[in-house]
Design a protein around this motif. Structure first.
Motif: not given
Length: 220
Positions: A148-161, A204-212
Motif C-alpha cells: 500500500i502506497v500513500i503519496l505526499r501530494s493529494e491526487i485530487c489536487r495534483t495531476p497523477l504523474t 496516469y490519466l486525468p481524473l475526469w477520464r476516470y470519471n468517464q
C-alpha cells in the motif's frame, strides 16, 4: 457527424500524448533511491530480507541495526509496533515493524516512511503498475493490498504523474493471512460495485477520464 469524429480523434490524440509524456517523465526520475532497491529473492512486500509473516521480531531488529537504523521505542498508540529511525540521512528515514498481536514473534507489517524525493515512478520500476487506487486518500494498492502506497501530494489536487512523491509504504503478508489491511480488504471485495471507492488502475490519466470510465464511483 464529422464534428463528432473530430472530437473523438482529438480526445484519443490527447490521451496518447499524455501517456507518452508520462513515460518520458518516468525516464528522467533518476536512479532508484538507496533502500528501495530489491533483489530477485526479496521483492516487495519483502524488504531487505524482512518478510512480513515470516521474519521474527529479533531477526528484523538485527537486520535494521545492520542497515544503520536504531530503535526509538514502541508506538504509544499501537503497542504492537516498534519504530526505528535512520542514524544517517537516508531516503527511508523511519521504519516501523508491526505485529498482529502483542505476543506474536513474527513481523506482520513493515512501514517505510520517506523523507527524500522518492517518487511513484521509482516504485513502478520495481513492482510495475498498481492494481488499483483510491484518489481521495492518495492511496495506491499493489499485489491485492500486500503493498500500500500513500503519496505526499493529494491526487485530487495534483495531476497523477510518475513524479508524485511518496510519503510512506505499508508492506504486509498476503491479505488472506492477515487483517492488517482490513480497509483495503473491504474495498477489494466490492471493487466491482458502482459504489466502490477503489478504482482499477488505468495509468496516469486525468481524473475526469476516470470519471468517464467508472461513472458513479467515488473519485474525489
Amino acid at each position: 457527424m464529422w464534428k463528432i469524429g473530430l472530437y473523438v480523434l482529438i480526445l484519443v490524440a490527447s490521451l496518447i500524448i499524455m501517456t507518452f509524456t508520462s513515460i518520458a517523465a518516468g525516464q528522467v526520475l533518476g536512479s532508484i533511491p538507496n533502500g528501495l532497491e530489491a533483489e530477485e529473492s526479496c521483492t516487495l512486500p519483502c524488504w531487505n530480507g524482512i518478510r512480513p509473516g515470516e521474519t521474527t521480531v529479533i531477526e528484523a531488529d538485527s537486520i535494521l541495526r545492520d542497515l544503520g537504523y536504531r530503535l526509538v521505542g514502541a508506538d504509544a498508540s499501537i503497542a504492537t509496533t516498534n519504530n526505528y529511525e535512520s542514524i544517517q540521512p537516508a531516503p527511508i528515514c523511519q521504519v516501523g515493524l508491526g505485529r498482529a498481536r502483542l505476543l506474536s514473534a513474527r513481523i506482520s507489517e513493515i512501514t517505510l516512511q520517506f523523507c527524500g524525493d522518492t517518487a511513484l515512478g521509482h516504485l513502478t520500476e520495481l513492482v510495475e503498475r498498481p492494481d488499483s487506487f483510491i484518489p481521495y486518500v492518495s492511496m495506491l494498492s499493489y499485489h491485492k493490498g500486500e503493498v500500500i502506497v500513500i503519496l505526499r501530494s493529494e491526487i485530487c489536487r495534483t495531476p497523477l504523474t510518475p513524479h508524485n512523491p511518496i510519503l510512506f509504504i505499508s508492506l504486509t503478508q498476503p491479505i488472506s493471512q492477515t487483517q492488517a489491511n482490513s480497509a483495503i480488504s473491504a474495498e477489494l471485495a466490492t471493487q466491482r460495485e458502482e459504489s466502490s471507492t477503489l478504482l482499477p488502475w488505468e495509468g496516469y490519466l486525468p481524473l475526469w477520464r476516470y470519471n468517464q470510465l467508472y461513472p458513479g464511483r467515488v473519485v474525489c
